[in-house]
Design an enzyme around this catalytic site. Structure first.
Site: not given
Ligand code: ADP
Ligand code: MG
Length: 386
Positions: A344, A367, A36, A196
């Site tokens: 993130g 977000g 960033r 989420k």
């Molecule tokens: P981003 O920050 O890129 O938007 P998210 O915050 O939505 O991504 O998701 C990331 C999290 O999701 C990570 O901590 C990852 O470990 C978790 N995750 C992804 N797939 C699984 C799964 N099958 N079971 C549990 N956690 C998962």
């Molecule tokens: Mg995340």
């Protein structure tokens, strides 16, 4: 959107909101991720060349009040090395002394305000606090896309008190992201994973019309499996979103993992098995996409004209469950489509694999990007359009 690039900023005090909400290594001092910071360097260089007097402002973390470990000091120091200019960190963000300090900034020089969230008024979007901030500058510039989904004083209320403009990074983010929402080069493939589901469903819904396929992995795929009536055993699912997932499934564009990596525990040390998604055993958790799914996803990605990717395909923090995410990252990086990535955790993976140069755009918004792609009006952008 009004661009700062069309304004004469020479000799003017520019109050520049950036997003330096970055992560630190375990020692709490070493900057772990300077993505960033690097993203706004062109803005800072431009302001320097134009001879502006730039007052940089950002928040960091979620302080309850003034918390020494969330001072912007290490960031000011780090930044000064990059721009080869001193970046003095002022002792606060508002007040008589700060007002006097900023009058001493020379043309082409910088100063940085202390963590905005040390002040209660920031998160409350307090007009009185915004007014005090505004006294410091002559022109306000928002270059903090990652914070635009927050109606905070330095993003929203401040625009009532100063001529307000969009910075170059903010312009780039919004033009790239609105481009993929409105006019993606077909076939448009959305790759979405992570956790989420609440933050991801609006993105799927909003992009569904133009998407030819939506590839779903990560924990959110489990909720879709459950919606199809499959047994997800001990996997992470979000039950309350099953009806929403069902209605999205009816589009016929959703591609779910057909095979998965499963284990009775998420530590990656024992009993890791590949399974057809319909054969997950009781007590097992789905923790990554399997090899057949990787092949199928990669094939679809290869033929895409546009790819938007957000969210890991599995529990990538554990090596044993990182393969799906890494394979998808490589497939997207290699494909010839116009490709945009953000989130993130997703950006951490891209950086780890040194794939950032392979993408047309790596978003600084987590977000904020999801809300923008989900069709929401971001308060920070609304404020600039007045
Ligand atoms: P981003 O920050 O890129 O938007 P998210 O915050 O939505 O991504 O998701 C990331 C999290 O999701 C990570 O901590 C990852 O470990 C978790 N995750 C992804 N797939 C699984 C799964 N099958 N079971 C549990 N956690 C998962
Ligand atoms: Mg995340």
């Amino acid at each position: 959107m009004k661009s700062i690039k069309n304004v004469n900023v020479t000799g003017k005090r520019i109050l520049l909101r950036v997003d330096f909400n970055i992560s630190f290594a375990e020692d709490g001092k070493t900057i772990a991720d300077d993505f960033r910071i690097k993203a706004v360097l062109p803005t800072l260089e431009w302001l320097m060349q134009q001879g502006a007097k730039t007052i940089i402002m950002s928040h960091l973390g979620r302080p309850g009040g003034k918390e020494e470990q969330l001072s912007l000091k290490p960031i000011a120091k780090y930044l000064s090395k990059f721009i080869k200019r001193d970046v003095p960190l002022l002792e606060g963000a508002v007040g008589d002394e700060i007002e006097e300090d900023v009058l001493g900034i020379g043309n082409g020089c910088f100063a940085m305000l202390e963590n905005l969230r040390f002040n209660e008024g920031e998160k409350k979007n307090d007009p009185a606090f915004a007014k005090k901030l505004a006294r410091l500058g002559e022109i306000y510039v928002n270059d903090a896309f990652g914070v635009c989904h927050r109606a905070h004083a330095s993003i929203d209320a401040i625009t009532k008190f100063l001529p307000s403009f969009a910075g170059p990074l903010l312009e780039e983010e919004t033009s790239v992201l609105s481009g993929v929402v409105k006019k993606p080069n077909p076939p448009f493939v959305l790759v979405i994973g992570g956790a989420k589901i609440e933050t991801k469903l609006p993105v799927i819904k909003n992009l569904l019309k133009n998407a030819s396929k939506v590839l779903v992995g990560g924990a959110i795929a489990n909720t879709f499996h459950a919606a199809r009536g499959l047994k997800t055993a001990a996997s992470k699912i979000e039950k309350e979103f099953i009806p929403a997932a069902l209605s999205i499934l009816r589009s016929g564009k959703i591609i779910l993992p057909s095979d998965v990596v499963a284990s009775p525990n998420p530590h990656g040390r024992k009993k890791i098995v590949f399974r057809d998604v319909a054969k997950v055993q009781s007590g097992e958790m789905i923790l990554d996409i399997g090899p057949k799914t990787i092949d199928r996803f990669s094939d679809i990605i290869k033929k895409a004209g546009t790819v938007v990717w957000n969210g890991p395909m599995g529990l990538f923090e554990i090596d044993a469950f990182a393969h799906g995410t890494e394979s998808v990252a490589k497939a997207v990086a290699k494909c010839r489509a116009y490709k945009v990535v953000g989130g993130g955790d997703t950006v951490i993976i891209i950086k780890k694999l040194s794939l950032d140069d392979a993408f047309n755009h790596v978003s600084t918004g987590g977000g904020a990007m999801l809300e923008f792609l989900g069709g929401k009006k971001l308060p920070g952008l609304v404020a600039l359009e007045i």
